[in-house]
Scaffold this motif. Sequence first.
Motif, short mmCIF file in Angstrom:
data_model
loop_
_atom_site.label_atom_id
_atom_site.label_comp_id
_atom_site.label_asym_id
_atom_site.label_seq_id
_atom_site.Cartn_x
_atom_site.Cartn_y
_atom_site.Cartn_z
N MET A 1 0.85 -1.20 0.00
CA MET A 1 0.00 0.00 0.00
C MET A 1 0.88 1.25 0.00
O MET A 1 1.84 1.35 0.77
N ALA A 2 0.56 2.18 -0.88
CA ALA A 2 1.36 3.40 -0.97
C ALA A 2 1.14 4.27 0.26
O ALA A 2 0.03 4.33 0.81
N GLU A 3 2.19 4.95 0.69
CA GLU A 3 2.09 5.85 1.83
C GLU A 3 1.30 7.09 1.45
O GLU A 3 1.32 7.54 0.30
N ALA A 4 0.57 7.64 2.43
CA ALA A 4 -0.20 8.86 2.18
C ALA A 4 0.74 10.01 1.86
O ALA A 4 1.76 10.19 2.53
N ARG A 5 0.43 10.74 0.82
CA ARG A 5 1.27 11.86 0.44
C ARG A 5 1.07 13.03 1.39
O ARG A 5 -0.03 13.26 1.87
N PRO A 6 2.15 13.77 1.68
CA PRO A 6 1.99 14.94 2.56
C PRO A 6 1.10 15.99 1.91
O PRO A 6 1.01 16.08 0.68
N GLU A 7 0.45 16.75 2.74
CA GLU A 7 -0.47 17.77 2.25
C GLU A 7 0.29 18.86 1.50
O GLU A 7 1.34 19.33 1.96
N ARG A 8 -0.20 19.24 0.34
CA ARG A 8 0.42 20.29 -0.44
C ARG A 8 0.35 21.61 0.32
O ARG A 8 -0.57 21.85 1.11
N ALA A 9 1.32 22.49 0.04
CA ALA A 9 1.38 23.77 0.75
C ALA A 9 0.13 24.60 0.50
O ALA A 9 -0.41 25.21 1.42
N ASP A 10 -0.36 24.61 -0.73
CA ASP A 10 -1.55 25.41 -1.03
C ASP A 10 -2.79 24.82 -0.36
O ASP A 10 -3.66 25.55 0.12
N ALA A 11 -2.87 23.47 -0.29
CA ALA A 11 -4.01 22.84 0.37
C ALA A 11 -3.99 23.12 1.86
O ALA A 11 -5.04 23.40 2.47
N ALA A 12 -2.80 23.07 2.45
CA ALA A 12 -2.68 23.36 3.89
C ALA A 12 -3.04 24.81 4.17
O ALA A 12 -3.71 25.12 5.17
N ARG A 13 -2.64 25.70 3.28
CA ARG A 13 -2.95 27.12 3.44
C ARG A 13 -4.45 27.35 3.34
O ARG A 13 -5.04 28.10 4.14
N ASN A 14 -5.09 26.71 2.37
CA ASN A 14 -6.54 26.84 2.23
C ASN A 14 -7.27 26.30 3.46
O ASN A 14 -8.25 26.88 3.93
N ARG A 15 -6.78 25.17 3.97
CA ARG A 15 -7.42 24.57 5.15
C ARG A 15 -7.36 25.53 6.34
O ARG A 15 -8.35 25.73 7.03
N ARG A 16 -6.19 26.11 6.57
CA ARG A 16 -6.05 27.06 7.69
C ARG A 16 -6.94 28.27 7.48
O ARG A 16 -7.57 28.77 8.43
N ALA A 17 -7.03 28.76 6.25
CA ALA A 17 -7.85 29.93 5.97
C ALA A 17 -9.33 29.63 6.19
O ALA A 17 -10.07 30.46 6.74
N ILE A 18 -9.76 28.45 5.78
CA ILE A 18 -11.17 28.07 5.95
C ILE A 18 -11.52 27.94 7.43
O ILE A 18 -12.55 28.44 7.89
N LEU A 19 -10.66 27.27 8.21
CA LEU A 19 -10.93 27.12 9.63
C LEU A 19 -10.91 28.46 10.35
O LEU A 19 -11.74 28.72 11.23
N ARG A 20 -9.97 29.32 9.99
CA ARG A 20 -9.90 30.64 10.62
C ARG A 20 -11.14 31.46 10.28
O ARG A 20 -11.72 32.13 11.15
N ALA A 21 -11.58 31.41 9.02
CA ALA A 21 -12.77 32.14 8.62
C ALA A 21 -14.01 31.62 9.34
O ALA A 21 -14.88 32.39 9.76
#
Length: 215
Positions: A1-21
């Motif tokens: 089974m392939a290892e989970a890929r790390p979260e992309r920088a833009d995806a992580a940035r969007n996630r933080r922005a959504i939670l903060r909003a």
Amino acid sequence: MAEARPERADAARNRRAILRATEELLARHRPDQISMEQIAAAAGVGKGTVFHRFGSRMGLMVELMRERAYALEGAVTTGPPPLGPGAPPEERLMAFLDAIVDVVGRNKGLLAALGHAATAAPRPAREQGEHRDEAGGEHPLHRFWHGHISALITARRPDLDGELLAHILLGSIQSEPVLRLLERGETSRLAASLRAVAAGVLAAPASGDPPGTSA
């Protein structure tokens, strides 16, 4: 089974922005008054990005509370006293209650919304996973808060029912009168009252008094 890929920088940035909003909107509105469109606009992302990442509004609310749970758990387990280890149980309990009021005050109505969701129709599989509690539907934040409060009460007063008292303290925060008080911004009033109740619970009985009697 392939290892989970790390979260992309833009995806992580969007996630933080959504939670903060989301948290900023919750400071002014109840959860049922907030739409995914509003959250997307406040975060500066497309509505599809919010749905793709969190599945639904309730999925987003659950994720926000998980974030708060992890932050508070980190402060409790590895942070400085009195919230973290090293202080007497009563001091840690007072600091923890203050921290809870701060979290709830910044996310007004969120606990009530999650509590309602736990008793409503089952969520889609993508929203369940580790959020689901087969025993009682409690979300991770409530389980952690309850366990910590119960342990602190028991450490100071092993003669009391710490488990039930912790439920009583947390239940009071989720009551409608308290939620209305938080909506008016009266967090300091709630914190002071919780401290007073906790101080009464932890007060040691006078030496030699049998259980159930007062000095």
